[in-house]
Design a protein around this motif. Structure first.
Motif, short mmCIF file in Angstrom:
data_model
loop_
_atom_site.label_atom_id
_atom_site.label_comp_id
_atom_site.label_asym_id
_atom_site.label_seq_id
_atom_site.Cartn_x
_atom_site.Cartn_y
_atom_site.Cartn_z
N LEU A 75 0.80 -1.22 0.00
CA LEU A 75 0.00 0.00 0.00
C LEU A 75 0.83 1.27 0.00
CD1 LEU A 75 -2.80 -1.05 2.51
CD2 LEU A 75 -2.78 -1.20 0.02
N ARG A 98 -8.19 -5.26 -9.48
CA ARG A 98 -7.01 -5.45 -8.63
C ARG A 98 -5.76 -4.84 -9.26
NH1 ARG A 98 -6.47 -9.52 -4.13
NH2 ARG A 98 -5.92 -7.47 -3.32
N ASP A 106 -5.95 -1.20 -8.53
CA ASP A 106 -5.56 -0.95 -7.13
C ASP A 106 -4.04 -0.98 -6.99
OD1 ASP A 106 -8.18 -0.73 -6.39
OD2 ASP A 106 -8.38 -2.81 -5.72
N HIS A 111 -1.32 2.27 -6.04
CA HIS A 111 -0.40 2.28 -4.91
C HIS A 111 1.05 2.47 -5.32
CE1 HIS A 111 -3.88 0.16 -2.84
NE2 HIS A 111 -3.71 1.29 -2.19
N GLN A 122 -6.12 9.04 -4.01
CA GLN A 122 -6.10 7.70 -4.60
C GLN A 122 -7.51 7.15 -4.74
OE1 GLN A 122 -3.58 5.08 -2.38
NE2 GLN A 122 -1.71 5.71 -3.44
N LEU A 123 -8.32 7.32 -3.70
CA LEU A 123 -9.69 6.81 -3.74
C LEU A 123 -10.52 7.53 -4.80
CD1 LEU A 123 -10.41 6.41 0.09
CD2 LEU A 123 -9.92 4.61 -1.57
N ARG A 176 -9.36 6.24 -8.15
CA ARG A 176 -9.85 4.86 -8.31
C ARG A 176 -11.31 4.85 -8.76
NH1 ARG A 176 -12.49 0.79 -5.27
NH2 ARG A 176 -11.59 -1.30 -5.60
N TYR A 195 -17.27 -3.75 -6.27
CA TYR A 195 -15.85 -3.46 -6.06
C TYR A 195 -15.64 -2.09 -5.42
CZ TYR A 195 -15.50 -7.32 -9.37
OH TYR A 195 -15.62 -8.54 -9.98
N ILE A 222 -11.57 -1.57 -1.49
CA ILE A 222 -10.30 -2.17 -1.93
C ILE A 222 -10.12 -3.50 -1.21
CG2 ILE A 222 -7.79 -1.90 -1.97
CD1 ILE A 222 -8.18 1.09 -2.14
#
Length: 629
Positions: A368, A516, A519, A523, A532-533, A536, A552, A555
């Protein structure tokens, strides 16, 4: 027309096929005459069911239709395969007027023709067929053509298209193309009524873009349906004969094609058809009559007595290990089916199973927090030419001159990425190489890793797997793994010939893997968690449906196998792979400078997904130079 008739007389192998066809004609006449006889007997019980007042007229009518259909087929094939292509509405491909996908097909055809020292066949495409399939028709080299579906051009990459065309070239070289063309002429006597019925019924359906239906639409559909129903008996008998006499050829052709081209390109083609939403089905009214000429089933998989085995069976025969990977273990019992195994020789049974390298267990969690050396290094990516030509310590240069030294350098770089300067005392790594690397700019380490990777040399398979396992354990020593480290390991696999087989996949099947990967990509970024969120969410909105977004939203904290995820996504269609990379690039680096690690990740992702990387690196460098920090 004369040449087609001459070939029938000249080829003695057709005597057997002609005899079977004659029996099929007699059987069809007997059944149809008996059906009509039952109706006659219902009204006049003095009439015999098997020979009645309508029998002479019915037999003459049916024989006339059959004779006319065969003569018409002779006329159609007066120009060999070119006539069939025109009859089916196919368009001939030309380099001058071709799109990129068509140009690739033409280029591969020329290459195969040069390899096998034969005249290059003409290439046609069926513009309205979305299934992935192909067929070859003709008698002589000058009139042989390969007809591809539009789905084949749109959905197969260069390797898969090479496998498809190689299979068709195998049929040309073995003489099967000419034999299949003669069989189509022979069996046209039994399938013509069904084709006529389909054509008439289609007149009653509204075509794409047509505003109003025809006033006789219902009549056309009803009349066409009746004619098709009468002709379906001939279709059923033809299919039964083809199923019995030709059903074993497909496995043999698959094996012969693999031996001919000495690779598994045809396996890749089968895998792509397996995941394609339309499979290999052709919706033309000629699908029945050309079914024995096609690469795969031109009819629906639900149809009885398809000439070609299912795609799963063919994959299993070529590579049983892939069946297990595709969760098709139940197909193993098909090896004992007598109908297909009776006609295969022992040398065609391949017991060699490919065993891919697998990640060490237990699987790690997703890292992360990104690995970087200094904030300046993170902000300023080096230009490739500066990075490659930057002065290396003499110790590193000497190490890179040998395979053993190169492997030591690779271990040291991954150790530094995992531990920084706090490498455990018991670690099996050269301290001198580590010290030399620590005195270098951290942004150069990946460039040195690439150079070392190219110099590791060839190793026995067992030693190569052990070395790869050692590197894999280093990058996930703390129970976590980052995307850049996983991609570096993919480079090592490639050099050691341990990169997994390219397995085609569909977009719907790999949505979890795409999430994935996003994600993992997030990172690597040098941005805070809240941003980041937000990013995403922006990316997922572009690649998922509303229902999938709910699935989804969070995370995942499950263990991750990035190598398997990368391999699954690499099997997508080219346009899907490019779309994913384009969305990530737009959402992540449209309004911010890309860091060195981020640029390395982006470059390696493009490479792993089958694209050239120089242009994207140059583009991102130019974008960086235009931004104000």
């Amino acid at each position: 027309m004369k040449s087609a008739g001459y070939l029938f007389i000249k080829n003695k192998n057709m005597v057997w096929s002609a005899s079977i066809c004659l029996l099929a004609v007699l059987l069809s006449l007997f059944i149809l005459n008996t059906i009509v006889g039952l109706n006659v007997f219902y009204f006049d019980q003095t009439q015999s069911i098997f020979w009645h007042v309508l029998s002479p007229y019915l037999i003459v009518l049916l024989l006339s239709v059959m004779a006319i259909s065969v003569l018409y087929e002779f006329y159609v094939f007066r120009s060999g395969g070119h006539s069939l292509a025109k009859q089916m509405g196919a368009r001939r491909l030309s380099l001058i007027e071709s799109i990129p996908e068509e140009s690739i097909a033409l280029k591969i055809t020329e290459q195969l023709a040069d390899t096998f020292l034969i005249e290059a066949p003409a290439i046609y495409v069926l513009p309205d067929e979305v299934g992935v399939n192909a067929l070859t028709a003709g008698f002589y080299p000058r009139d042989i053509v390969i007809i591809l579906t539009w789905g084949a051009l749109q959905n197969l990459d260069e390797l898969e298209l090479y496998g498809l065309l190689s299979h068709e070239f195998n049929k040309i070289l073995s003489g099967e193309t000419a034999e299949n063309t003669r069989l189509k002429i022979l069996y046209s006597s039994l399938t013509t009524l069904s084709q006529w019925g389909s054509k008439i019924a289609k007149l009653g359906f509204t075509k794409h873009g047509q505003a109003h239906t025809h006033k006789f639409a219902t009549s056309f559909v009803a009349l066409g349906g009746i004619i098709w129903l009468i002709g379906s008996l001939g279709v059923l008998i033809t299919r039964l004969i083809k199923y019995i006499s030709l059903g074993s050829r497909t496995f043999k052709n698959d094996q012969k094609t693999r031996r001919l081209i000495q690779n598994d390109a045809n396996v890749q083609t089968l895998l792509r058809i397996y995941v394609h939403h339309s499979g290999s089905q052709i919706h033309s009214e000629y699908a029945e009559s050309i079914s024995h000429m096609c690469f795969a089933n031109s009819l629906s998989p639900q149809n009885w007595m398809n000439i070609h085995p299912s795609i799963e069976q063919r994959i299993y025969e070529l590579n049983p290990g892939l069946v297990q990977d595709l969760q098709l273990e139940n197909l193993k019992k098909l090896r004992n089916q007598p109908l297909f195994s009776l006609f295969r020789s022992l040398d065609e049974l391949n017991s060699e199973v490919y065993t891919p390298w697998s990640s060490p267990q237990p699987l790690p969690l997703l890292r992360l927090s990104p690995i970087s050396f200094a904030i300046n290094d993170a902000i300023k990516p080096l230009k490739p030419e500066i990075r490659d030509n930057m002065q290396r310590p003499e110790l590193i240069q000497r190490a890179l001159q040998t395979a053993t030294g190169s492997r030591e350098v690779m271990v040291a770089i991954l150790m530094i990425r995992q531990y920084r300067e706090f490498i455990p005392a018991e670690a099996e790594v050269s301290r001198a190489i580590v010290d030399s690397l620590l005195h270098l700019d951290g942004r150069v380490h990946i460039s040195i890793f690439y150079e070392a990777c190219k110099n590791i040399g060839t190793m026995p398979a067992t030693i190569a797997r052990q070395f790869l396992m050692k590197l894999a354990r280093i990058i996930q020593e703390d129970g976590e793994i980052g995307l850049l480290d996983a991609l570096l390991l993919e480079c090592v696999k490639f050099e050691l010939n341990l990169l997994p087989l390219h397995t085609p996949t569909s977009l719907e099947d790999v949505k979890p893997q795409i999430v994935r990967l996003i994600d993992a990509l997030l990172h690597v970024q040098q941005i805070n968690s809240q941003n980041q969120l937000d990013v995403r969410k922006k990316i997922l909105h572009r690649v998922l449906t509303v229902q999938e977004l709910e699935m989804y939203a969070e995370i995942s904290d499950e263990p991750i196998d990035l190598a398997e995820i990368l391999n699954d996504i690499a099997g997508l269609l080219l346009r899907d792979r490019l779309s994913i990379l384009g969305v990530a690039e737009l959402c992540l680096w449209n309004d911010r400078i890309i860091t060195q690690d981020e640029l390395d990740v982006l470059q390696l992702l493009y490479w792993r997904f089958g694209f050239e990387t120089d242009e994207i690196v140059e583009l991102m460098q130019k974008k960086n130079s235009l931004m104000i920090v």
